[in-house]
Design an enzyme around this catalytic site. Structure first.
Site, PDB file in Angstrom:
ATOM      1  N   SER A  71     -29.025 -26.431   2.749  1.00  0.00           N
ATOM      2  CA  SER A  71     -27.806 -25.634   2.756  1.00  0.00           C
ATOM      3  C   SER A  71     -27.121 -25.752   1.413  1.00  0.00           C
ATOM      4  O   SER A  71     -27.342 -26.691   0.658  1.00  0.00           O
ATOM      5  CB  SER A  71     -26.864 -26.157   3.826  1.00  0.00           C
ATOM      6  OG  SER A  71     -26.487 -27.476   3.479  1.00  0.00           O
ATOM      7  N   LYS A  72     -26.297 -24.751   1.145  1.00  0.00           N
ATOM      8  CA  LYS A  72     -25.538 -24.716  -0.103  1.00  0.00           C
ATOM      9  C   LYS A  72     -24.691 -25.969  -0.269  1.00  0.00           C
ATOM     10  O   LYS A  72     -24.469 -26.436  -1.365  1.00  0.00           O
ATOM     11  CB  LYS A  72     -24.591 -23.504  -0.081  1.00  0.00           C
ATOM     12  CG  LYS A  72     -25.158 -22.281  -0.732  1.00  0.00           C
ATOM     13  CD  LYS A  72     -24.073 -21.257  -0.986  1.00  0.00           C
ATOM     14  CE  LYS A  72     -23.641 -20.599   0.301  1.00  0.00           C
ATOM     15  NZ  LYS A  72     -23.030 -19.307   0.217  1.00  0.00           N
ATOM     16  N   ARG A  73     -24.200 -26.473   0.856  1.00  0.00           N
ATOM     17  CA  ARG A  73     -23.297 -27.606   0.763  1.00  0.00           C
ATOM     18  C   ARG A  73     -24.007 -28.871   0.277  1.00  0.00           C
ATOM     19  O   ARG A  73     -23.444 -29.670  -0.447  1.00  0.00           O
ATOM     20  CB  ARG A  73     -22.620 -27.870   2.112  1.00  0.00           C
ATOM     21  CG  ARG A  73     -21.326 -27.078   2.282  1.00  0.00           C
ATOM     22  CD  ARG A  73     -20.677 -27.378   3.610  1.00  0.00           C
ATOM     23  NE  ARG A  73     -21.605 -27.189   4.720  1.00  0.00           N
ATOM     24  CZ  ARG A  73     -22.025 -28.160   5.515  1.00  0.00           C
ATOM     25  NH1 ARG A  73     -21.609 -29.382   5.334  1.00  0.00           N
ATOM     26  NH2 ARG A  73     -22.862 -27.890   6.506  1.00  0.00           N
ATOM     27  N   THR A  93     -28.807 -24.256  -4.108  1.00  0.00           N
ATOM     28  CA  THR A  93     -29.745 -23.306  -3.486  1.00  0.00           C
ATOM     29  C   THR A  93     -29.962 -22.026  -4.288  1.00  0.00           C
ATOM     30  O   THR A  93     -30.906 -21.304  -4.022  1.00  0.00           O
ATOM     31  CB  THR A  93     -29.266 -22.903  -2.080  1.00  0.00           C
ATOM     32  OG1 THR A  93     -27.930 -22.412  -2.193  1.00  0.00           O
ATOM     33  CG2 THR A  93     -29.303 -24.076  -1.120  1.00  0.00           C
ATOM     34  N   SER A 151     -27.319 -29.008  -1.120  1.00  0.00           N
ATOM     35  CA  SER A 151     -28.267 -28.880  -2.222  1.00  0.00           C
ATOM     36  C   SER A 151     -27.902 -27.655  -3.039  1.00  0.00           C
ATOM     37  O   SER A 151     -27.168 -26.791  -2.574  1.00  0.00           O
ATOM     38  CB  SER A 151     -29.690 -28.695  -1.704  1.00  0.00           C
ATOM     39  OG  SER A 151     -30.024 -29.684  -0.794  1.00  0.00           O
TER      40      SER A 151
END
Ligand code: GLU
Length: 493
Positions: free
Chosen positions: A256-258, A262, A260
């Protein structure tokens, strides 16, 4: 003839997962001599933008994944026998397919209000049942429908899922059986306002574009039974499906963006090169079955077999990516590397971390010492930025080597300055500098490592640099002497 597609939604920048899916489709198409299609799924009008479309197309081009059919340039028309390739330009075909399903009674208008649907959901929740459409509108008579329409209601279109089991052989996951009773009831394929929904458009388009193999992320696995039912209802052949393993964060949660990074853009901005990203993405869920891991796009095309893709989730390992990137940077030829470094050196300048731009010749002269030390192109400033500033800030804390005190450091630097000064300007070469400095350490009973560290910090301001003697040569005699003098000044008394 195999036909595969990547079908990104332009609702965000190019994501690692989309890039990997695109790569696997591309590799499969090129490996078997098939066709690779790019289709933009832009029906989510509120979130789709031309900027995201551009980001996705540019990113895929940058990676070298060229497609045979589909839009080349953001916002511009596409080439290919099944144009258009943007869903918002294909609305008439969804409309026609919807009419077909309606006339065959495989779909029906549903007039349930959001309030009714919400009440159903709550009742199911209270009864600990999974949410499903209760079928209130499934058996309306023609009169009942007309009455609804006369009241000014426009129905959403629901697809009848019927009964039975959907069975398919996933190329990667093997045989999959799903009881249609678990699909949540008849599902909406066209909203009351006429906008077609994903499950529907994807099937209409895959059928129209004669897609033979649907290679996509495992997050779509639960959608596939719905798609198979729709293919059949529309009278089309069902394509083969290959669901790729999820990409996981190091803690094995879904990437997820949070947790890693992305967006492919961010990797490009840090100086990951396309050869390494392609190589790395290929290994996120697939391997050659041998120890071999450094593979070019052409080698990947030759080796890639979709049936060898792994089932288990693929953990994103940034260290491995950096390692591969370093390996690929080493393989670049000098001119190419200089060209690719140029924007990163310029970015250092813009950020005020260096004071002048090195010439190509200066960069070329440095390659023997930096090429194998760059994990990313963006690391160039950290590695050798000290060469392109007038003076370096020296932190007295790190200037004094661990086993030394300030007065030994003063003594060491002063002696080193004399030794270096004695090496002539003409012979200022690494192999002229090393022996006298080693001899100096030995004579004074210092560990060479301590003396070298003090010199290193004095002339670069940092503890990690390319090899010391190459660094001194790159700086040149005058600057080395001046920086040692400056370091002597900042040393605590
Ligand atoms: N637009 C869908 C997505 O971005 C495509 C899914 C598919 O490949 O069927 O996930």
């Amino acid at each position: 003839m195999s036909r595969v597609r990547i079908a990104p939604s332009p609702t965000g920048p190019l994501h690692i997962g989309t890039a990997r899916t695109a790569l696997y489709n591309f590799l499969h198409a090129r490996h078997v001599g098939g066709t690779f299609i790019l289709r933009l799924e832009d029906t989510d009008q509120a979130r789709s933008t031309v900027e995201f479309e551009k980001d996705i197309l540019d990113g895929l081009h940058w990676l070298g994944l060229d497609w045979d059919e589909g839009p080349e340039v953001a916002g511009e028309p596409a080439r290919g026998p099944h144009a258009p390739y943007r869903q918002m330009e294909r609305l008439p075909s969804y409309e026609a397919a919807a009419q077909r399903l309606l006339s065959l009674d495989l779909a029906y208008p549903c007039y349930c209000t959001p309030e009714e649907l919400e009440a159903d959901r709550k009742a199911q929740e209270a009864a600990k049942q999974p949410p499903r459409y209760v079928g209130r509108c499934a058996r309306l008579t023609v009169e009942e429908r007309l009455a609804q329409e006369a009241d000014g209601r426009r129905g959403a279109l629901r697809f009848r899922v019927g009964e039975g089991t959907v069975v398919f052989d996933d190329v990667i996951r093997g045989r999959i059986e799903i009881d249609v009773a678990n699909l949540g009831g008849d599902f909406v394929i066209v909203r009351a306002d006429g906008t077609p929904l994903y499950h529907f458009t994807v099937v209409v388009d895959d059928a129209a574009m004669e897609v033979t193999d649907v290679i996509r992320g495992e997050d779509h696995l639960s959608n596939t039974p719905k798609h198979i039912l729709l293919f059949r209802a529309l009278g089309h052949d069902v394509p083969r499906f290959a669901h790729l393993p999820l990409i996981l964060n190091p803690d094995r949660t879904k990437m997820s963006k949070r947790k890693s990074q992305t967006a492919i853009d961010d990797y490009i901005a840090q100086g990951f090169i396309k050869e390494a990203l392609v190589n790395y993405l290929a290994l996120l869920g697939w391997s050659t079955g041998t120890e071999e891991e450094i593979l070019s796009l052409d080698e990947l095309i030759e080796r890639f077999d979709i049936t060898d893709v792994h089932k288990g989730g693929a953990v994103f390992d940034r260290e491995r990516l950096e390692w591969l990137n370093g390996q690929w940077i080493r393989r670049l030829d000098p001119d190419d590397l200089i060209d690719r470094l140029r924007p990163f050196v310029e970015a250092e300048m813009v950020a005020g971390r260096i004071e002048r731009l090195p010439t190509d010749e200066e960069l070329r002269a440095l390659l023997p010492v930096i090429q194998e030390r760059l994990p990313t192109l963006g690391a160039v400033g950290d590695l050798v930025g000290f060469l392109w500033v007038g003076a370096v800030d020296v932190d007295p804390e790190i200037l004094v080597p661990k086993r030394w005190d300030a007065s030994t450091t003063r003594e060491g630097l002063a002696a080193a300055r004399q030794t270096i000064d004695a090496v002539g300007d003409v012979s200022f070469e690494a192999d002229e500098l090393e022996p006298p400095l080693r001899a100096l350490a030995e004579e004074r009973g210092w560990k060479a490592g301590d003396l070298f560290m003090a010199i290193r910090v004095a002339v670069t301001g940092r503890t990690a640099t390319p090899p010391l003697f190459d660094t001194l040569v790159a700086l040149g005699r005058e600057r080395v002497l001046a920086r040692i003098d400056h370091a002597l000044e900042v040393l605590p008394a």
